[in-house]
Motif scaffolding. Sequence first.
Motif, PDB file in Angstrom:
ATOM      1  N   ALA A  75       1.013   9.145   7.916  1.00  0.00           N
ATOM      2  CA  ALA A  75       1.607   9.641   6.662  1.00  0.00           C
ATOM      3  C   ALA A  75       1.550  11.162   6.603  1.00  0.00           C
ATOM      4  CB  ALA A  75       0.873   9.038   5.469  1.00  0.00           C
TER       5      ALA A  75
ATOM      6  N   VAL B 210       0.860  -1.191   0.000  1.00  0.00           N
ATOM      7  CA  VAL B 210       0.000   0.000   0.000  1.00  0.00           C
ATOM      8  C   VAL B 210       0.884   1.225   0.000  1.00  0.00           C
ATOM      9  CG1 VAL B 210      -1.708   1.302   1.308  1.00  0.00           C
ATOM     10  CG2 VAL B 210      -1.812  -1.202   1.239  1.00  0.00           C
ATOM     11  N   ARG B 211       0.745   2.024  -0.995  1.00  0.00           N
ATOM     12  CA  ARG B 211       1.497   3.272  -1.054  1.00  0.00           C
ATOM     13  C   ARG B 211       0.514   4.398  -0.711  1.00  0.00           C
ATOM     14  NH1 ARG B 211       6.443   5.674  -0.698  1.00  0.00           N
ATOM     15  NH2 ARG B 211       6.089   7.836  -1.205  1.00  0.00           N
ATOM     16  N   LEU B 212       0.791   5.079   0.363  1.00  0.00           N
ATOM     17  CA  LEU B 212      -0.113   6.147   0.754  1.00  0.00           C
ATOM     18  C   LEU B 212       0.224   7.410  -0.006  1.00  0.00           C
ATOM     19  CD1 LEU B 212      -0.108   5.549   4.573  1.00  0.00           C
ATOM     20  CD2 LEU B 212      -2.016   5.162   3.022  1.00  0.00           C
TER      21      LEU B 212
ATOM     22  N   SER C  74       0.330  11.326  -0.340  1.00  0.00           N
ATOM     23  CA  SER C  74       0.357  12.448   0.592  1.00  0.00           C
ATOM     24  C   SER C  74      -0.854  13.321   0.314  1.00  0.00           C
ATOM     25  CB  SER C  74       1.625  13.273   0.388  1.00  0.00           C
ATOM     26  OG  SER C  74       2.727  12.489   0.728  1.00  0.00           O
TER      27      SER C  74
ATOM     28  N   ARG D 290      -3.000   4.915   9.470  1.00  0.00           N
ATOM     29  CA  ARG D 290      -1.965   5.005   8.418  1.00  0.00           C
ATOM     30  C   ARG D 290      -1.933   6.387   7.777  1.00  0.00           C
ATOM     31  NH1 ARG D 290      -1.128   0.130   4.182  1.00  0.00           N
ATOM     32  NH2 ARG D 290      -0.632  -1.562   5.616  1.00  0.00           N
TER      33      ARG D 290
END
Lengths: 197, 202
Positions: free
Chosen positions: A186, A8-10, A12, A182
């Motif tokens: 972030a 999982v790439r959060l 911004s 999460r």
Amino acid sequence: MEATATPVRLESPAVRAEPRETDGDLLQRIADGDSDAFESLYRRYARPLLGLALRMLRDRSRAEDAVQETFASIWRSAPSYRPERGPGAPWLYAVARNAIVDRARARGEQTFAEPPEQVAPGAGPAEETEASYVSWRVHRAVDDLPPPERDVLELAYWSGLSQSEIAQFLDIPLGTVKTRTRSGLARLADLLEGEFR
Amino acid sequence: MSPDFDDLVGTDLEPDERRRLRHAHDLLLAAGPLPELSPSLDRTPGIEEAEVVPFFNRRRHAAIAVLAAAIALAVFGGGYLTGHERDSAGFSASRVVAMEATPAAPRGASASLTLGAKDDAGNWPMLVRVTNLEKLPPRGYYALWLTKKGRPVAPCGTFVSAGRTTEIRLNAPYKLTRFDGWALTLQKPQQHTPGRVLLTTV
């Protein structure tokens, strides 16, 4: 074929949930004698400042007195704030720290900024200063998070609730708690990017 | 006990993102919780104390005081006088104020606040009756606040509720003319700033 978890790439988040006046904006209004801005700044910083005073003075009663006097000092010093020289939070920290030290000196009291001649066990003045600023800066950044993310982080880190307890308390699904944790972390990492490395 | 990073975010993050979040996690742990404000610190210093705040404009101060008094009269006057009746427990009631539910309140929630006579020290005793408030999870609680411009600013006490109706005795150690109403909030564990407003007189 073996299944693999998708990382999982959060992203911004670029948009904050609710725009708020910056510390610098409030300081400029305070410099013009705006008591509403002063009250807003007090609501924002009274507890961080009490935390700073407690760390420096290690006495609740003295720390509470120092908070009152420090805010009077902020009110008086606000006209000297220059937004072009930087944001408000570090300026406020410097004013607060100086006010607490000056007050303690005037009363012949010792603060961690004035180390005793004999080294005591535990953190030294430099570490205490760093820890005080970390606390100050992190709480300010958490305050800037959107309330749903701020709530779950405060409950997880500072109220000692487990994620399932947070879900129960806020009456939201456990998955939502995890998502907000999460995204809150972030966003906090974005806000504190490059600091404390 | 400190929260476990893997429990919080899982183990499926990319290494860079994991490092970033870990940094934020460590900073949160290092920062720790903030201390609670005592009642003496709850009000903003320097607003009333012109001698502490030399830049304060006295004409503006007077105008704010008049405005606050007018608002207080309009809002607090919304209750009704009960002729200083005394209840069986000896509570001398001087005024009853009804509180209205906000959209955040549970269905059917309501509250009324019976204001007693101010004592010589400046305390206003209050008998608060709440109905249909939910029983909260452990460490959650409700708080009553005086409001300024509709925002809760001065705490008047905290309580928990169970059952259909709960009656609590609280106290407002303030000059009521400085405020414009009351608000009842839901407080999370260790939350010391006003929580979600459930009922209000404004």
